[in-house]
Design a protein around this motif. Structure first.
Motif, PDB file in Angstrom:
ATOM      1  N   SER A 212       0.839  -1.199   0.000  1.00 15.95           N
ATOM      2  CA  SER A 212       0.000   0.000   0.000  1.00 15.95           C
ATOM      3  C   SER A 212       0.876   1.252   0.000  1.00 15.95           C
ATOM      4  CB  SER A 212      -0.912   0.005   1.222  1.00 15.95           C
ATOM      5  OG  SER A 212      -1.677   1.181   1.271  1.00 15.95           O
ATOM      6  N   SER A 213       0.465   2.257  -0.769  1.00 18.23           N
ATOM      7  CA  SER A 213       1.196   3.518  -0.809  1.00 18.23           C
ATOM      8  C   SER A 213       0.953   4.292   0.490  1.00 18.23           C
ATOM      9  CB  SER A 213       0.747   4.355  -1.998  1.00 18.23           C
ATOM     10  OG  SER A 213      -0.619   4.721  -1.870  1.00 18.23           O
ATOM     11  N   PRO A 214       1.845   5.241   0.855  1.00 14.94           N
ATOM     12  CA  PRO A 214       1.634   6.006   2.103  1.00 14.94           C
ATOM     13  C   PRO A 214       0.305   6.745   2.136  1.00 14.94           C
ATOM     14  CG  PRO A 214       3.875   6.277   1.329  1.00 14.94           C
ATOM     15  CD  PRO A 214       3.144   5.524   0.248  1.00 14.94           C
ATOM     16  N   PHE A 215      -0.098   7.341   0.988  1.00 16.92           N
ATOM     17  CA  PHE A 215      -1.365   8.076   0.978  1.00 16.92           C
ATOM     18  C   PHE A 215      -2.544   7.125   1.153  1.00 16.92           C
ATOM     19  CE2 PHE A 215      -5.079   9.680  -1.328  1.00 16.92           C
ATOM     20  CZ  PHE A 215      -5.278  10.880  -0.650  1.00 16.92           C
ATOM     21  N   LYS A 216      -2.489   5.976   0.470  1.00 15.23           N
ATOM     22  CA  LYS A 216      -3.582   5.012   0.584  1.00 15.23           C
ATOM     23  C   LYS A 216      -3.663   4.457   2.000  1.00 15.23           C
ATOM     24  CE  LYS A 216      -5.545   1.087  -1.911  1.00 15.23           C
ATOM     25  NZ  LYS A 216      -5.328   0.102  -3.002  1.00 15.23           N
ATOM     26  N   THR A 217      -2.502   4.221   2.608  1.00 16.31           N
ATOM     27  CA  THR A 217      -2.489   3.745   3.993  1.00 16.31           C
ATOM     28  C   THR A 217      -3.090   4.777   4.927  1.00 16.31           C
ATOM     29  OG1 THR A 217      -0.512   2.439   3.546  1.00 16.31           O
ATOM     30  CG2 THR A 217      -1.000   2.937   5.850  1.00 16.31           C
ATOM     31  N   PHE A 218      -2.737   6.039   4.698  1.00 20.36           N
ATOM     32  CA  PHE A 218      -3.271   7.109   5.546  1.00 20.36           C
ATOM     33  C   PHE A 218      -4.779   7.208   5.400  1.00 20.36           C
ATOM     34  CE2 PHE A 218      -4.676  11.560   5.725  1.00 20.36           C
ATOM     35  CZ  PHE A 218      -4.384  11.850   7.044  1.00 20.36           C
ATOM     36  N   TRP A 219      -5.276   7.164   4.162  1.00 26.55           N
ATOM     37  CA  TRP A 219      -6.697   7.381   3.925  1.00 26.55           C
ATOM     38  C   TRP A 219      -7.560   6.191   4.343  1.00 26.55           C
ATOM     39  CZ3 TRP A 219      -9.511  11.434   3.461  1.00 26.55           C
ATOM     40  CH2 TRP A 219     -10.802  11.357   2.939  1.00 26.55           C
ATOM     41  N   LEU A 220      -7.044   4.973   4.155  1.00 27.16           N
ATOM     42  CA  LEU A 220      -7.853   3.789   4.417  1.00 27.16           C
ATOM     43  C   LEU A 220      -7.652   3.210   5.810  1.00 27.16           C
ATOM     44  CD1 LEU A 220      -7.550   1.907   0.995  1.00 27.16           C
ATOM     45  CD2 LEU A 220      -9.397   3.387   1.797  1.00 27.16           C
ATOM     46  N   ILE A 221      -6.576   3.590   6.494  1.00 26.98           N
ATOM     47  CA  ILE A 221      -6.307   3.014   7.814  1.00 26.98           C
ATOM     48  C   ILE A 221      -6.262   4.086   8.895  1.00 26.98           C
ATOM     49  CG2 ILE A 221      -4.637   1.718   9.200  1.00 26.98           C
ATOM     50  CD1 ILE A 221      -3.886   0.188   6.701  1.00 26.98           C
TER      51      ILE A 221
END
Length: 303
Positions: A212-221
């Motif tokens: 997972s990309s950092p932005f996707k991790t931030f937004w989804l987790i």
């Protein structure tokens, strides 16, 4: 077995005056005396009629039977008067905009605080609390001197040649929002920081291992796991911002009406206490709606 059951029931019957019940009951009694009683008084005045120097009584006696006289004209007037409707909508708009700006600014700062080294976090929290060491009124007056036409900001811009004439900033919606965001931003940062600092970093490590990309991790987790802090911060900002009086009075000017200023005018300028109390009761109903949503979310989280 039967004797044990009787003994248990007897013990339960004797615990109603235990220390635990006193600890729980006294705050409720304090709430009833200092919160619910004044609220009932305000409700009573809102349903009364304003006379020359005082409000009329709600109860009267005709022979041996009491009668109750309720005057709902103030509420009817509120429902049909465009000025009050516009004021309520304006208050909700400025409060919602303040909440949105505080969330946009406060979340990155709270995230940075939660990820900072442990020995820096106490210092960062102290810096957030530092404005509360001075008077709220003095801090708002300081912004008034900064935003005035011959204030520090305009003088600095003029000396740098960036503007040819002073910018009209004071007594505008811009100055109102500056004061509101400045005053309520700590109330957004602190609950967010408290929530983000407890976040289990193993979730982020697992997401990174799965590609997972950092932005996707931030937004989804990160964002879903910090939902409780977001809701708490938004409630702490939105609820007092709706009824704010000092900031609109000192920084907003006459064109930025909010319900707090209307209350002041009705109480002290128009001397119409029933109307002022009716405005108060409607404002409390508007505030209780987001509080009910927050309590519902909290109960769902507890389950």
């Amino acid at each position: 077995m039967m004797g044990a059951t009787k003994h248990k029931i007897s013990n339960d019957g004797r615990t109603w005056l235990s220390g635990r019940h006193w600890v729980i009951g006294l705050p409720y009694l304090w709430f009833l005396l200092l919160a619910l009683a004044p609220l009932l008084i305000v409700l009573k005045i809102s349903l009364s009629e304003m006379q020359t120097t005082a409000v009329s009584g709600m109860f009267s006696w005709h022979g041996t039977w009491p009668t109750i006289k309720l005057d709902v004209s103030s509420y009817v007037f509120l429902a049909y008067d465009e000025l009050y409707l516009a004021t309520y909508l304006s208050s909700l708009k400025y409060a919602a905009l303040t909440t949105l700006i505080c969330l946009t600014m406060g979340y990155p700062f709270a995230y940075f605080m939660a990820r900072a080294p442990k020995h820096w976090q106490a210092l960062l929290v102290m810096l957030i609390m530092l404005p509360f060491w001075t008077s709220f009124l003095l801090r708002i007056y300081a912004w008034k001197t900064l935003l005035v036409n011959n204030g520090i900001i305009n003088n600095a811009l003029l000396s740098l040649g960036l503007i040819a004439a002073p910018i009209e900033m004071l007594n505008t919606p811009f100055s109102l929002m500056i004061g509101m965001v400045y005053s309520y931003l700590p109330f957004m940062i602190l609950p967010l920081y408290a929530n983000l600092s407890k976040l289990d970093l193993r979730y982020l490590e697992a997401a990174a291992d799965l590609g997972s990309s950092p932005f996707k991790t931030f937004w989804l987790i990160t964002v879903p796991l910090s939902k409780a802090g977001i809701i708490a911060g938004c409630m702490l900002v939105f609820i007092p911002a709706v009824g704010e009086y000092v900031i609109p009075e000192l920084l907003g000017g006459p064109n930025t009406l909010m319900i707090g200023r209307v209350l002041w005018d009705e109480f002290f300028s128009n001397n119409d206490w029933p109307m002022a109390c009716a405005v108060t009761m409607v404002m409390l109903l508007l505030i209780m709606l987001p509080m009910a949503v927050y309590n519902k979310y909290q109960s769902e989280q507890a389950d």
